[in-house]
Design an enzyme around this catalytic site. Structure first.
Site, PDB file in Angstrom:
ATOM      1  N   GLU A  39       5.722  36.493  -9.334  1.00 50.51           N
ATOM      2  CA  GLU A  39       5.227  37.705  -9.972  1.00 50.51           C
ATOM      3  C   GLU A  39       6.398  38.277 -10.780  1.00 50.51           C
ATOM      4  O   GLU A  39       7.503  38.416 -10.242  1.00 50.51           O
ATOM      5  CB  GLU A  39       4.777  38.712  -8.902  1.00 50.51           C
ATOM      6  CG  GLU A  39       4.174  39.925  -9.566  1.00 50.51           C
ATOM      7  CD  GLU A  39       3.600  40.939  -8.598  1.00 50.51           C
ATOM      8  OE1 GLU A  39       3.593  40.701  -7.376  1.00 50.51           O
ATOM      9  OE2 GLU A  39       3.161  41.991  -9.093  1.00 50.51           O
ATOM     10  N   ARG A 266       9.120  30.398   4.964  1.00 49.11           N
ATOM     11  CA  ARG A 266      10.002  30.904   3.929  1.00 49.11           C
ATOM     12  C   ARG A 266      11.450  30.771   4.379  1.00 49.11           C
ATOM     13  O   ARG A 266      11.744  30.644   5.563  1.00 49.11           O
ATOM     14  CB  ARG A 266       9.649  32.327   3.520  1.00 49.11           C
ATOM     15  CG  ARG A 266       9.699  33.366   4.610  1.00 49.11           C
ATOM     16  CD  ARG A 266       9.006  34.657   4.191  1.00 49.11           C
ATOM     17  NE  ARG A 266       9.647  35.310   3.075  1.00 49.11           N
ATOM     18  CZ  ARG A 266       9.001  35.675   1.960  1.00 49.11           C
ATOM     19  NH1 ARG A 266       7.721  35.464   1.824  1.00 49.11           N
ATOM     20  NH2 ARG A 266       9.648  36.289   0.988  1.00 49.11           N
ATOM     21  N   LYS A 276      12.363  41.385  -2.086  1.00 51.04           N
ATOM     22  CA  LYS A 276      12.545  42.011  -3.394  1.00 51.04           C
ATOM     23  C   LYS A 276      12.670  43.525  -3.265  1.00 51.04           C
ATOM     24  O   LYS A 276      13.426  44.158  -3.977  1.00 51.04           O
ATOM     25  CB  LYS A 276      11.338  41.701  -4.284  1.00 51.04           C
ATOM     26  CG  LYS A 276      11.515  40.510  -5.195  1.00 51.04           C
ATOM     27  CD  LYS A 276      10.357  40.462  -6.176  1.00 51.04           C
ATOM     28  CE  LYS A 276       9.798  39.050  -6.269  1.00 51.04           C
ATOM     29  NZ  LYS A 276       8.517  38.986  -6.968  1.00 51.04           N
TER      30      LYS A 276
HETATM   31  P1  ATP Z   1       6.652  39.983  -3.458  1.00 48.67           P
HETATM   32  O1  ATP Z   1       5.360  39.238  -3.279  1.00 48.67           O
HETATM   33  O2  ATP Z   1       7.022  40.885  -2.344  1.00 48.67           O
HETATM   34  O3  ATP Z   1       6.834  40.584  -4.799  1.00 48.67           O
HETATM   35  P2  ATP Z   1       7.837  37.380  -3.255  1.00 48.67           P
HETATM   36  O4  ATP Z   1       9.216  37.107  -2.799  1.00 48.67           O
HETATM   37  O5  ATP Z   1       6.689  36.818  -2.525  1.00 48.67           O
HETATM   38  O6  ATP Z   1       7.800  38.917  -3.362  1.00 48.67           O
HETATM   39  P3  ATP Z   1       6.798  36.125  -5.635  1.00 48.67           P
HETATM   40  O7  ATP Z   1       7.205  36.346  -7.029  1.00 48.67           O
HETATM   41  O8  ATP Z   1       5.394  36.389  -5.276  1.00 48.67           O
HETATM   42  O9  ATP Z   1       7.757  37.002  -4.775  1.00 48.67           O
HETATM   43  O10 ATP Z   1       7.217  34.678  -5.174  1.00 48.67           O
HETATM   44  C1  ATP Z   1       6.957  33.502  -5.899  1.00 48.67           C
HETATM   45  C2  ATP Z   1       6.883  32.328  -4.962  1.00 48.67           C
HETATM   46  O11 ATP Z   1       8.096  32.174  -4.234  1.00 48.67           O
HETATM   47  C3  ATP Z   1       5.780  32.503  -3.947  1.00 48.67           C
HETATM   48  O12 ATP Z   1       5.033  31.301  -3.884  1.00 48.67           O
HETATM   49  C4  ATP Z   1       6.509  32.782  -2.666  1.00 48.67           C
HETATM   50  O13 ATP Z   1       5.800  32.300  -1.576  1.00 48.67           O
HETATM   51  C5  ATP Z   1       7.829  32.044  -2.866  1.00 48.67           C
HETATM   52  N1  ATP Z   1       8.887  32.679  -2.072  1.00 48.67           N
HETATM   53  C6  ATP Z   1       9.273  33.967  -2.102  1.00 48.67           C
HETATM   54  N2  ATP Z   1      10.238  34.201  -1.192  1.00 48.67           N
HETATM   55  C7  ATP Z   1      10.487  33.028  -0.571  1.00 48.67           C
HETATM   56  C8  ATP Z   1      11.387  32.607   0.473  1.00 48.67           C
HETATM   57  N3  ATP Z   1      12.223  33.468   1.060  1.00 48.67           N
HETATM   58  N4  ATP Z   1      11.359  31.309   0.840  1.00 48.67           N
HETATM   59  C9  ATP Z   1      10.516  30.440   0.243  1.00 48.67           C
HETATM   60  N5  ATP Z   1       9.661  30.760  -0.727  1.00 48.67           N
HETATM   61  C10 ATP Z   1       9.630  32.036  -1.142  1.00 48.67           C
END
Ligand code: ATP
Ligand code: MG
Length: 564
Positions: A39, A266, A276
């Site tokens: 996102e 994750r 984030k």
């Molecule tokens: P938020 O949804 O709180 O804004 P997010 O870290 O999930 O934060 P996204 O931009 O939705 O951010 O993440 C993009 C991709 O990265 C998603 O598929 C998410 O599952 C993956 N991702 C995010 N954080 C991690 C992590 N710590 N380890 C592995 N994959 C991650």
């Protein structure tokens, strides 16, 4: 060989196994298509790198494709600046998407058309209740849900209202579109989830074309299907959403095979926060200089700190992909960085806490060029000439007037080697009014040029130095953990805690350093080893600033030893 090692060398995991099985059974006609769906509401961090290397890796290993898709359904928090930054970070990591980036916002029209299909099938309805009421009626685990009084509207009425919603006839929050599934489902996500909200806000790509915005659950699986994704890989917190993901897709005429969602754990790292929201707070409250501060676990931060992209990739490969959440020691990540830098970086001399050393028997104004090896790990790296004179900078820590036991460095009467130069013996020290040493006086032995004595005399330590008249001034940032706690924000005796309470107030120490002349020519972002001190990266914007990337000591090896 243990089974662990087998898994490691073949680099397989349950997701790669699933893809292999799918290929063998022809589930997707042998096709493998993945996506990385950030996102655009913040910068990428090392957790994202895990998802990136997994998704791009799956496609590459199977001759498939992987798209970058911006999941841009929340116009209030998203920005085109993040869209650009994410692409820069991906490029730096070496992840190459197939074709130009995709955007969920490009599918708003198709999503809308599909929503009308569900309405016509009696599988979606317009609810006139506010968000709070809908949330209350959802119930909870073992707690019944309450059906909305608007649940049984006719398809015609729903369609009419939904079209008016799109046309901007209603205020924000006054109506939503919900899927009509089951208000008593054990899975909360199936209790008539919201598909669309009214938000009269401009979007960074579609401008004011839409006042209806789809929810994550409605947009994600359908976007996968539009693109032809086969394996939709996401993190474990979405496991509960999977029945909903499948439910939506099963009620639509899809352009290709129905994609399948698989969840993995994750990445979590000790002494590190990968949320984030918390990272944004660190920036907004000024605990760090910005998203690209060298203490941040963002890709930009790690890059400024001097972490090679290839070391991040090796680390991610090594930790593998699992179904159970765990926390990886930050020392493991650092050991990958250190191993790589040990191979690739040039050795240089720099004094980060300078103390003056004057050689009293050195001929006045005399300068000798000494030869120093650039990288003992790389025979092709050659050597360089370093100026040596009678006025030097040495490390404050390398001299003691009253040495503790087992202190082998400089002290009055002790002889040591100055790296690649001469043996020197301290004779005296100059103190200020408070008794602090401000200058060391020493004599040198002219017969020891190059750093060895013709009579086989041994010394117990070798120290780095910089010739004072030739020194280049620099600012050096020495770093300690940003969070002192191993698990920042971990609850204590059941009480919730804030990760910010675990911030280390001493995470950065800044010094005025003295560098050998060759360090005046480093390029931005270059990482060198300051002999005896660690690896240091020249800042990306100002190469007179250096960031300590990692120290020299292999702390990971020590942790492994302790565990045995
Ligand atoms: P938020 O949804 O709180 O804004 P997010 O870290 O999930 O934060 P996204 O931009 O939705 O951010 O993440 C993009 C991709 O990265 C998603 O598929 C998410 O599952 C993956 N991702 C995010 N954080 C991690 C992590 N710590 N380890 C592995 N994959 C991650
Ligand atoms: Mg997310």
């Amino acid at each position: 060989m243990s089974s662990d090692e087998t898994a490691e060398t073949e680099s397989t995991d349950f997701i790669r196994e699933k893809v292999r099985t799918d290929n063998e059974s022809g589930t997707f006609g042998g096709r493998v298509q993945t996506r990385f769906p950030p996102e655009p509401n913040g910068f990428l961090h090392i957790g994202h790198a895990k998802s990136i290397f997994l998704n791009f890796g799956l496609a590459k290993e199977n001759g498939g494709t992987c798209f970058l898709r911006f999941d841009d359904t929340n116009p209030e928090t998203e920005d085109v600046a993040f869209v650009n930054a994410i692409q820069e970070d991906l490029a730096w990591l070496g992840a190459k998407a197939d074709g130009p980036p995709k955007f969920t916002s490009d599918y708003f029209e198709q999503l809308y058309v599909w929503a009308e299909v569900l309405i016509e099938k009696g599988l979606a309805y317009v609810d006139d209740q506010d968000a709070e009421t809908i949330s209350e009626q959802r119930g909870g685990f073992g707690q019944p849900g309450v059906e909305s009084p608007f649940r049984n509207r006719s398809s015609e009425e729903n369609l009419g209202l939904f079209r008016q919603m799109r046309d901007g006839a209603f205020d924000d929050g006054s109506r939503v579109l919900r899927a009509k599934i089951d208000m008593q489902a054990d899975n909360m996500w199936l209790r008539d989830p919201v598909m669309y909200r009214i938000r009269n806000v401009a979007h960074h790509r579609t401008d004011d074309a839409w006042v209806l915005y789809p929810t994550y659950d409605w947009a994600h699986g359908q976007s996968d299907a539009i693109e032809g994704v086969t394996h939709s890989v996401c993190t474990l917190e979405f496991a509960d959403h999977r029945p909903l993901y499948d439910w939506f897709l099963s009620h639509l005429d899809l352009p290709s095979d129905q994609p399948q969602q698989t969840e993995f754990a994750r990445l979590n790292i000790t002494h590190t926060v990968l949320s984030k929201r918390v990272l944004r707070t660190l920036v907004e409250q000024g605990h760090v200089d910005g998203w690209d501060d060298a203490r941040m676990p963002t890709i930009r931060g790690l890059r400024r700190r001097g972490y090679p992209a290839t070391a991040i990739e090796s680390f991610v490969e090594r930790i593998g992909v699992a179904k159970i959440n765990s926390v990886v020691e930050v020392e493991l990540l650092e050991s990958f960085v250190r191993t790589e830098l040990n191979r690739s970086s040039q050795r240089r001399m720099a004094v980060v806490k300078p103390l003056k050393l004057t050689i009293t028997n050195w001929p006045e104004g005399h300068v000798v060029m000494v030869d120093a090896v650039n990288n003992p790990e790389d025979p092709d790296a050659g050597s360089r000439s370093v100026p040596f004179s009678g006025e030097l900078w040495i490390e404050e820590d390398d001299f003691r007037l009253d040495p503790p036991p087992k202190y082998y460095r400089l002290t009055p009467g002790r002889e040591v080697r100055l790296r690649a130069a001469f043996f020197v013996t301290a004779t005296d020290a100059v103190l200020d009014d408070d008794g602090n040493v401000i200058e060391v006086l020493a004599t040198y032995d002219p017969a020891t040029e190059g750093g060895s004595s013709p009579d086989g005399r041994k010394v117990k330590s070798t120290m780095h130095w910089v010739s004072a008249p030739h020194a280049v001034d620099a600012t050096v940032h020495l770093y300690d953990r940003l969070f002192s706690a191993e698990h920042p924000g971990a609850s204590v005796e059941g009480a919730e805690r804030d990760p910010l309470d675990d911030l280390n107030p001493m995470s950065r120490e800044t010094t005025a350093a003295k560098l050998e002349p060759a360090l005046g020519d480093v390029t931005r972002g270059e990482v060198v080893q300051f002999e005896r001190l660690g690896y240091f990266a020249a800042d990306l914007d100002d190469p007179t600033i250096f960031h300590r990337t990692v120290g020299l000591r292999d702390e990971w090896a020590n942790i492994q030893k302790r565990k045995k």
